[in-house]
Design a protein around this motif. Sequence first.
Motif, short mmCIF file in Angstrom:
data_model
loop_
_atom_site.label_atom_id
_atom_site.label_comp_id
_atom_site.label_asym_id
_atom_site.label_seq_id
_atom_site.Cartn_x
_atom_site.Cartn_y
_atom_site.Cartn_z
N GLY A 359 0.83 -1.20 0.00
CA GLY A 359 0.00 0.00 0.00
C GLY A 359 0.86 1.24 0.00
N THR A 373 -6.47 3.28 2.69
CA THR A 373 -5.20 2.59 2.94
C THR A 373 -5.04 2.33 4.43
N TRP A 374 -5.40 3.32 5.24
CA TRP A 374 -5.34 3.16 6.69
C TRP A 374 -6.27 2.04 7.15
N ALA A 377 -4.92 -1.42 6.11
CA ALA A 377 -3.82 -1.82 6.99
C ALA A 377 -4.36 -2.27 8.35
N LEU A 382 -3.22 -5.40 4.09
CA LEU A 382 -1.93 -4.99 3.55
C LEU A 382 -0.83 -5.50 4.46
N VAL A 385 3.58 -1.11 3.70
CA VAL A 385 3.16 0.25 3.37
C VAL A 385 4.40 1.09 3.10
N ALA A 391 3.75 7.43 6.88
CA ALA A 391 3.69 5.97 6.79
C ALA A 391 4.03 5.30 8.12
N THR A 394 1.10 3.92 10.32
CA THR A 394 0.19 2.89 9.81
C THR A 394 -0.22 1.97 10.97
#
Length: 837
Positions: A359, A373-374, A377, A382, A385, A391, A394
């Motif tokens: 990601g 994306t958060w 994760a 994912l 990252v 990042a 995450t």
Amino acid sequence: MPTYLEIAVNVPQVAGVFHYHLEGELEGEIQVGHLVEVPFGNQQVQGVVLRYVDKPSVAETRPVTGLIDSQVVLTHSQIQLAEHLAHATLTPLATCIGLMLPPGIGQQADSLYTLQLKSTLATKTAASETQKRVLGLLEQRGPLRGRQIDRALPRTNWRAAARALIRRGLVTSQPVLQPPSVRPKTVRTVRLAATPAVVEASLPEVGKAGSAALERRQAILRYLLSEPEPVEVPWVYAESGGNLSDLRKLEQIGLVRLGEREIWRDALEGIDFQPVEAPVLTQDQRTCWQAIEAGFEGLANGKPYLLHGVTGSGKTEIYLQAVKATLQRGMQAIIMVPEIALTPQTVRRFMVRFPGQVGLIHSGLSPGERYDTWRRARAGELSVVVGPRSALFTPFVHLGLIVVDECHDDSYYQSDPPFYDAREAAVAYAQLTRSVCVLGSATPDLSSTYLAQQGKWHYLELPARILAHRQVIQAQAKKYELASRFRPYEEQAETIDLPPVEIIDMRQELKAGNRSIFSRALHSALGETLASGQQGILFLNRRGMATYVFCRDCGLVLKCPRCEVPLTYHAPNQALTCHHCSYRRNMPKQCPRCHSQRIRQYGTGTERVEAEVQAVFPAARTLRWDYETTRQKGAHEAILNHFISQQANVLIGTQMLAKGLDLPLVTLVGVVLADVGLNMPDYRAAERTFQVLTQVAGRAGRSPLGGKVILQTFHPDHYVIQSAAGHSYKDFYQKELAYRRQLAYPPYTQLVRLEYRHRDPLIAEQQANQLAAQLHTWMKAEGYRATTMVGPAPCFFTRLAGLYRWQVILRGPDPASLLRGRTISDWRIEVNPPSLL
């Protein structure tokens, strides 16, 4: 007995934590890490649950009033990291927690302002111009939240005006808490609601005979008969020519059922790549990898690994091996890069090795993309990252690896509140999660190397440039019809020396009558590069066409009225721009002071370099890579792709070019002026200059074509220039470390910088003197004999955005401890900032 919770509330400048209790249906529903709504004073605010408590610190607690997200928003380790950052950086805990939430989730309480009278009546009684502006704004736009008025009336003390209007009954204010501004994205779907037999029998009856609607609806049903699962309606429209009214008609008669499905907003969707196999490691790489591999077995003793490898030495392959080992253990990895510009290349390298598991997160993505994306994760969808500072936050539950690539880069430091260094945070986070932490660079910062030499970090070295494996090199050599300059190294690998660097003394060029920004050597080398169909890079760490505008009669330099720094001339729009506060004005035709028309632009920026190249080499295809050309989303990747695909043969840019990019067809790097930044009054000026020169030189000679570097300077004998030209980190490190010891600067001491800003220069100076006296009293009373104070004094950039700046520097073994637990309002406090300017 009620359940008690400790909660960090999302209220600006509130540093403490508060105890609440659960009641009703929330009992048993709320866990550590949940985002909740709680009362605070006379308003509702957000808060994050930190822990359960047996006994509250107050006699009477208030209840939690709501659960905002059914899943926890912070892991236990993230809560520990937030508490570490708050302690280390002297920042309120809630502010540190805010770093870990995606944009749109964390919301602060605000006030809603409403006009009570018509503006024409209210304005007559307004006592000040600001009050009139507030009333006019509310009349025009209706009720507004405080943050909306902030944007509409910047740089005004409108809040004081609003309070006066509230006291007089002209305006009302009430507290509000906005819900999260991001949410999951859904798409409408459709599926059959009847059996195929019923649908087939109903086909003649779904519209008027012979009508276009009948044809569309029949096409919709025939398409859905072939699709056993719900289909997104845009696909249905594309296949049938139907529309939403057709679907609703079919739903009304019971043949289809409309629904919704959540979809992920993935910034990497649609990127093409081919999976590749890992190459065989060289002996140097194997040695480094074996040391890091031992860390996965718990043998690192909690120490991070400093991977010091020259440009092109294969550091990325070590990172890839570490990620592979992480995933094999069922754990997750964070790969940090200093700039958005680096993420496209880095992401591709990890995607081809770990397809479907990577990601991307950075500030250039939309809030929805970052939010999804958060969430992916958090849900464990994912495993890797990639991104800059953000990042690091995450929400991985099973974190096993943190990689900090190009760890020397100052971009890892957040220079706006809350101030923190993502490198130091990464090391701390790895220790909290018992993860392996690898920090890689060709030019590590002095403090990191010093820690490694003191045995506090593991030190690993990759001294040889390994740019490709034999098959790749042979293919490249055949393509360009030349003999490879690489030498056999080990097994499949080949090596090449770092590119030779030629130092050009620009003083001698001037003596020889050359007034061009290009020396004769650089002019000749660039001509040869273009004639050979190769590519070159021209580096200058200044933007614009000219770095200042000057009247030749009275000597006036045009400066920003808010920052008092020279304005930079940009040719495309013939505007003067301040690179600190973005103030803009047109280029005057005559001097504002003496009215002379002999007003000229001086100095050199990237725009001027590009114009000069186009003038001297009309056939050159140039690209510029600086702040002005990369403001739009995707601009970094577009410029990089254009250059890699040889749609341009000269790339001109600022420090973005020194960020670890792999550009194999570049055979020439020309540093237009190596002295930029070298003589700034900052203790790290020499280090930054050495790093950027060494890094940009490393972009040359990364293919069988070879390469060279030409470095233009007015200080050819300076130790920074000589060390960079010799690719000698060791020489620079030893000389610079000796200077740091003499001056008692890091790594031999720690720093705290306190900065005060105010529109009135006298008030700024007065506040600085008062704080300095208070600090001196505290130091004397508490025995801080090894800590010294520098200042108070104006900052180097004395005025920015209309605010005068004064600073006090504390220098000693642990100056932050003097301030911990003390409230120092209205001051910006930075612990170990990378710059004191």
